[in-house]
Design a protein around this motif. Structure first.
Motif, PDB file in Angstrom:
ATOM      1  N   GLY A  87       6.038  -3.109   5.053  1.00 52.78           N
ATOM      2  CA  GLY A  87       7.416  -3.467   4.758  1.00 52.78           C
ATOM      3  C   GLY A  87       7.700  -3.620   3.290  1.00 52.78           C
ATOM      4  O   GLY A  87       6.838  -3.394   2.429  1.00 52.78           O
ATOM      5  N   PRO A  88       8.938  -4.047   2.966  1.00 51.70           N
ATOM      6  CA  PRO A  88       9.371  -4.095   1.570  1.00 51.70           C
ATOM      7  C   PRO A  88       8.780  -5.236   0.779  1.00 51.70           C
ATOM      8  O   PRO A  88       8.909  -5.278  -0.442  1.00 51.70           O
ATOM      9  CB  PRO A  88      10.894  -4.235   1.692  1.00 51.70           C
ATOM     10  CG  PRO A  88      11.102  -4.919   3.005  1.00 51.70           C
ATOM     11  CD  PRO A  88      10.011  -4.415   3.915  1.00 51.70           C
ATOM     12  N   GLY A  89       8.183  -6.206   1.435  1.00 53.14           N
ATOM     13  CA  GLY A  89       7.540  -7.291   0.699  1.00 53.14           C
ATOM     14  C   GLY A  89       8.376  -8.530   0.532  1.00 53.14           C
ATOM     15  O   GLY A  89       7.914  -9.521  -0.029  1.00 53.14           O
ATOM     16  N   ALA A  90       9.629  -8.525   1.016  1.00 52.69           N
ATOM     17  CA  ALA A  90      10.467  -9.713   0.866  1.00 52.69           C
ATOM     18  C   ALA A  90       9.932 -10.870   1.690  1.00 52.69           C
ATOM     19  O   ALA A  90       9.947 -12.027   1.261  1.00 52.69           O
ATOM     20  CB  ALA A  90      11.902  -9.384   1.270  1.00 52.69           C
ATOM     21  N   ARG A  91       9.483 -10.575   2.891  1.00 48.79           N
ATOM     22  CA  ARG A  91       8.913 -11.601   3.770  1.00 48.79           C
ATOM     23  C   ARG A  91       7.587 -11.095   4.326  1.00 48.79           C
ATOM     24  O   ARG A  91       7.509  -9.976   4.826  1.00 48.79           O
ATOM     25  CB  ARG A  91       9.865 -11.893   4.934  1.00 48.79           C
ATOM     26  CG  ARG A  91      11.210 -12.456   4.514  1.00 48.79           C
ATOM     27  CD  ARG A  91      11.107 -13.926   4.180  1.00 48.79           C
ATOM     28  NE  ARG A  91      12.398 -14.488   3.789  1.00 48.79           N
ATOM     29  CZ  ARG A  91      12.577 -15.755   3.466  1.00 48.79           C
ATOM     30  NH1 ARG A  91      11.542 -16.584   3.486  1.00 48.79           N
ATOM     31  NH2 ARG A  91      13.761 -16.194   3.109  1.00 48.79           N
ATOM     32  N   PRO A  92       6.532 -11.889   4.276  1.00 43.51           N
ATOM     33  CA  PRO A  92       5.255 -11.430   4.839  1.00 43.51           C
ATOM     34  C   PRO A  92       5.310 -11.397   6.354  1.00 43.51           C
ATOM     35  O   PRO A  92       5.994 -12.201   6.995  1.00 43.51           O
ATOM     36  CB  PRO A  92       4.254 -12.475   4.340  1.00 43.51           C
ATOM     37  CG  PRO A  92       5.066 -13.703   4.120  1.00 43.51           C
ATOM     38  CD  PRO A  92       6.421 -13.234   3.673  1.00 43.51           C
ATOM     39  N   ALA A  93       4.597 -10.456   6.939  1.00 46.28           N
ATOM     40  CA  ALA A  93       4.423 -10.445   8.390  1.00 46.28           C
ATOM     41  C   ALA A  93       3.395 -11.523   8.734  1.00 46.28           C
ATOM     42  O   ALA A  93       2.290 -11.527   8.195  1.00 46.28           O
ATOM     43  CB  ALA A  93       3.950  -9.067   8.845  1.00 46.28           C
ATOM     44  N   ARG A  94       3.767 -12.416   9.629  1.00 42.15           N
ATOM     45  CA  ARG A  94       2.903 -13.559   9.929  1.00 42.15           C
ATOM     46  C   ARG A  94       2.591 -13.582  11.421  1.00 42.15           C
ATOM     47  O   ARG A  94       3.507 -13.584  12.257  1.00 42.15           O
ATOM     48  CB  ARG A  94       3.575 -14.863   9.504  1.00 42.15           C
ATOM     49  CG  ARG A  94       2.668 -16.086   9.567  1.00 42.15           C
ATOM     50  CD  ARG A  94       3.378 -17.304   9.003  1.00 42.15           C
ATOM     51  NE  ARG A  94       3.687 -17.137   7.600  1.00 42.15           N
ATOM     52  CZ  ARG A  94       2.853 -17.381   6.609  1.00 42.15           C
ATOM     53  NH1 ARG A  94       1.613 -17.782   6.868  1.00 42.15           N
ATOM     54  NH2 ARG A  94       3.228 -17.213   5.360  1.00 42.15           N
ATOM     55  N   VAL A  95       1.289 -13.601  11.764  1.00 39.54           N
ATOM     56  CA  VAL A  95       0.844 -13.646  13.154  1.00 39.54           C
ATOM     57  C   VAL A  95      -0.307 -14.639  13.275  1.00 39.54           C
ATOM     58  O   VAL A  95      -0.775 -15.193  12.276  1.00 39.54           O
ATOM     59  CB  VAL A  95       0.405 -12.245  13.639  1.00 39.54           C
ATOM     60  CG1 VAL A  95       1.577 -11.290  13.695  1.00 39.54           C
ATOM     61  CG2 VAL A  95      -0.712 -11.691  12.755  1.00 39.54           C
TER      62      VAL A  95
END
Length: 390
Positions: A87-95
């Motif tokens: 993704g663009p890096g604005a928000r991290p993918a969190r799992v």
């Protein structure tokens, strides 16, 4: 043929690869350049690339929950090749955790070391970030997915093949549930619950006791933020997928009646519902649902009849007291039929979290096969990469 210096060439089991001088074969022509598909076309936020490992028949997920939620475990098949953009890096993918190449990462430090390695850079790219370590959902009533902030990227990836636009809904007054990218036809039931509510038990009840009676319907059950405000509610999206419309509205009324009778035992404090309009070309009426909807319609009819009777009584009295008054132009006196209102709009449901699947209320699809936020741990597998094509 030009191959990348830092890449993979994946062949099926038992396959071979060879090259020969085309000039030696009289059946070969001059040839033309062949362009390989973009290996960076797969994005983490694309709901089409994910599949929930615990999906059940008759259930779906709204679009935002089709991408792994923060309490989910993500599994990449160990015997497949893949490459995915973060993704663009604005928000991290969190799992909660990521399993890749036979390794399971539950700490950010270990995952960061892998992402910086050659194997990690080959499989994950882009300015975005991936984080792990979120705890499992410990609330029996379910947990909010947590993908609302990245929903714009989710919808952009989902609608990219359609030019970024939602297809038109097949019904008027379509609904858009919370977490859904486009409008849906159906109904949405919103549940306000107490501390004894169990979302898994309610989902099982819906699957066992209600959905088999309504073929052509799919349901999505999840906890969402109630707008406006910080509170949460359970959203039940009933999406119509069959050729016969109207089932979502009937099921929504059945769920409201079930809450009225068994709400205390289920831990449900209150329930509201709304359905979309009748499909284009269908003559059935549509409108808000609820315990007072039919009473409101009957009240509107009674009020209209009462006004008509009062008008006739006043006209008769006026003619009796003023005998010189006469009906002079009878051909212009056309009785105007009193139409009963089809329903009353409820501003409570003008928000995205109201009833629909309404397509999903949301207002909404869908959806939607996302990992459901619940007390049970769910995981995602990616069937796209089960085949060696990325």
């Amino acid at each position: 043929m030009l191959l990348p210096r830092d890449g993979e060439f994946v062949l099926a089991s038992g396959a071979g690869f060879g090259a020969a001088d085309a000039g030696r074969d009289p059946d070969c022509g001059a040839g033309a350049p062949a362009l390989f598909l973009d290996p960076d076309r797969f994005a983490w936020h694309d709901p089409r690339l994910w599949r929930s490992g615990d999906a059940a028949r008759g259930l779906f997920s709204v679009d935002a929950e089709r991408v792994p939620c923060r309490h989910d475990d993500v599994v990449f098949p160990p015997d497949a090749s893949f490459r995915v953009g973060l993704g663009p890096g604005a928000r991290p993918a969190r799992v909660r955790s990521v399993q890749v190449l036979g390794q399971t990462f539950t700490r950010d430090e270990d995952l960061a070391a892998f992402l910086a390695s050659r194997a990690g850079r080959l499989r994950f790219h882009g300015p975005g970030a991936l984080r792990v370590g979120s705890g499992a959902c410990a609330d029996p009533s379910g947990c909010v997915c947590g993908d609302a902030e990245v929903q714009p990227w989710i919808c952009a990836a989902l609608l990219q093949p359609l030019g970024g636009r939602c297809p038109p809904a097949a019904c008027p007054d379509a609904l858009r549930p919370e977490g859904q990218c486009c409008d849906l036809c159906g109904a949405i039931v919103s549940l306000t619950h107490g501390p004894t509510f169990d979302i898994e038990r309610y989902r099982a009840r819906l699957l066992r006791a209600f959905l088999p009676q309504y073929p052509g319907l799919q349901a999505a059950v999840s906890k969402v933020r109630r707008r406006p405000g910080p509170h949460t509610e359970v959203q039940v999206v009933l999406a119509e997928t069959g050729p016969q419309p109207g089932g979502a509205g009937r099921l929504a009324r059945a769920l409201l009646a079930d809450v009225a009778e068994h709400g205390e035992a289920l831990g449900v404090l209150s329930a509201t519902a709304r359905e979309s309009g009748a499909p284009v070309g269908d003559g059935s009426a549509a409108g808000p649902l609820g315990s007072g909807s039919r009473a409101g319609l009957a009240g509107g009819v009674a009020a209209g009849l009462l006004l008509l009777l009062l008008a006739l009584a006043a006209g008769t009295l006026l003619l009796r007291r003023a005998p010189r008054l006469r009906w002079t132009k009878r051909e212009r006196l056309v009785a105007t039929p009193v139409e009963a209102p089809l329903g009353f709009s409820n501003p409570v449901f003008d928000v995205a979290g109201s009833v629909g699947p309404v397509p999903r209320t949301p207002q909404p699809p869908p959806a939607q096969q996302a990992g459901n936020s619940s007390t049970s741990r769910s995981y995602f597998v990616n069937p796209l990469f089960a085949e060696a094509e990325a």
